[in-house]
Design an enzyme around this catalytic site. Structure first.
Site, PDB file in Angstrom:
ATOM      1  N   LYS A 176       0.810  -1.226   0.000  1.00 56.98           N
ATOM      2  CA  LYS A 176       0.000   0.000   0.000  1.00 56.98           C
ATOM      3  C   LYS A 176       0.839   1.270   0.000  1.00 56.98           C
ATOM      4  O   LYS A 176       0.483   2.270   0.620  1.00 56.98           O
ATOM      5  CB  LYS A 176      -1.002  -0.001   1.172  1.00 56.98           C
ATOM      6  CG  LYS A 176      -1.904  -1.214   1.217  1.00 56.98           C
ATOM      7  CD  LYS A 176      -2.573  -1.503  -0.133  1.00 56.98           C
ATOM      8  CE  LYS A 176      -3.554  -0.397  -0.554  1.00 56.98           C
ATOM      9  NZ  LYS A 176      -4.132  -0.688  -1.906  1.00 56.98           N
ATOM     10  N   HIS A 214       6.920  -7.390  -2.500  1.00 60.66           N
ATOM     11  CA  HIS A 214       6.824  -6.678  -1.212  1.00 60.66           C
ATOM     12  C   HIS A 214       7.866  -7.218  -0.222  1.00 60.66           C
ATOM     13  O   HIS A 214       7.850  -6.851   0.960  1.00 60.66           O
ATOM     14  CB  HIS A 214       5.434  -6.851  -0.589  1.00 60.66           C
ATOM     15  CG  HIS A 214       4.332  -6.121  -1.305  1.00 60.66           C
ATOM     16  ND1 HIS A 214       4.472  -4.835  -1.771  1.00 60.66           N
ATOM     17  CD2 HIS A 214       3.065  -6.500  -1.606  1.00 60.66           C
ATOM     18  CE1 HIS A 214       3.331  -4.453  -2.342  1.00 60.66           C
ATOM     19  NE2 HIS A 214       2.471  -5.442  -2.259  1.00 60.66           N
ATOM     20  N   SER A 256      -4.069   3.245   4.673  1.00 60.85           N
ATOM     21  CA  SER A 256      -4.357   2.552   3.424  1.00 60.85           C
ATOM     22  C   SER A 256      -4.343   1.032   3.628  1.00 60.85           C
ATOM     23  O   SER A 256      -5.203   0.309   3.094  1.00 60.85           O
ATOM     24  CB  SER A 256      -3.327   2.956   2.358  1.00 60.85           C
ATOM     25  OG  SER A 256      -3.638   2.377   1.115  1.00 60.85           O
TER      26      SER A 256
END
Length: 300
Positions: free
Chosen positions: A52, A114, A144
């Site tokens: 995010k 990620h 987020s």
């Protein structure tokens, strides 16, 4: 009835567990052997972010830069997650990220991760691949992430916002602590010339400037017209309404709860943090970030 059928097919929420010192779920460890043995190519571009932090945004920008003109049909026929595969993912509703990446017909291949820097497959370093890292300030990032976890059934149950904030501060998030992620990639950048470290807030403030810096890093020389096309195509509202970019075709995300692309703003945390939460967060933040020169903005 259709909604009922979809609901019954949604997976149960995964649980967090410790994996090589990082909190993970099975969706990112089930295919681990193939992730770690993944063979990068010298011209691969790895897009790395904490969840995010603008991952889809920068993925879309890079895809437009490289293939927006030469293969425009990609923009209307292939969702972004098939153009820029998520390397460590194994969601069952899609092929594993390693498999999609191996089959990419493009050169360069754009691949996203990620993973914290210490878990990135060795071949990306051995092949001296270019890496584009995007970091987002912790306060907007946690907000987020919270809304994302509410609507994404392959994420752990988020709980209420207060508990989620505490979990974020404790680093008990998928892919580990935000603090470790952004600082370890920042430190890697100091010794690895092929990492371009970008800030979400800078991209919001002046995309033209940030695009110029990105193109310089990549050795690209797009015309002013091409740059304008990339900037226009990657504007938040355009991407939010673009079914090839907004993840609306993935069944594990419930858009009735929250859209995948929610606001795309800097400073939205002010609408979520209480005064007490903000004070506690700032105190934790100062303690955890005291040994780095990495600086973030929470407003632009």
């Amino acid at each position: 009835m259709e909604n009922e059928r979809i609901q019954t097919e949604l997976p149960t929420r995964p649980l967090l567990f410790d994996f090589h010192g990082v909190s993970m779920t099975h969706h990112f460890t089930d295919n681990w052997e193939k992730v770690q043995s993944f063979q990068a190519r010298p011209d691969d571009i790895l897009i790395a972010t904490y969840p995010k932090a603008g991952t889809t945004w920068i993925s879309y920008i890079l895809d437009l830069l490289y293939f927006g003109q030469s293969a425009p049909e990609r923009q209307t026929s292939l969702p972004i997650f098939m153009r820029v595969p998520f390397l460590e993912s194994d969601f069952r509703v899609l092929p594993p990220g390693t498999e999609v990446a191996d089959k990419l017909p493009t050169s360069p291949r754009l691949i996203k991760t990620h993973l914290p820097v210490q878990l990135v497959p060795k071949s990306f370093w051995e092949q001296n691949c270019r890496v584009v890292y995007v970091a987002r300030n912790a306060k907007d990032n946690v907000v987020s992430y919270f809304h994302f976890d509410r609507m994404n059934m392959v994420e752990p149950e988020p709980g209420d916002c207060n508990n989620f904030l505490q979990r974020f501060m404790d680093g008990k998030m998928v892919f580990g602590p935000w603090y470790d992620h952004v600082t370890s990639w920042w430190e890697k950048k100091q010794t690895h010339s092929k990492i371009h470290y970008m800030f979400y807030e800078d991209m919001i403030e002046d995309m033209g400037r940030e695009l110029d810096g990105l193109c310089s890093f990549l050795g690209l020389s797009p015309s002013e017209e091409e740059k304008e096309r990339v900037i226009r195509g990657s504007q938040f509202d355009n991407m939010k309404n673009n079914n090839m970019a907004n993840y609306s075709s993935i069944p594990v995300m419930d858009f009735k709860i929250s859209p995948f692309m929610r606001k795309g703003k800097v400073g939205d945390w002010k609408n979520h943090f209480t005064v007490a939460q903000n004070e506690q967060f700032d105190e934790e933040y100062q303690a955890k970030m005291k040994n780095t020169n990495l600086q973030f903005r929470t407003a632009v």
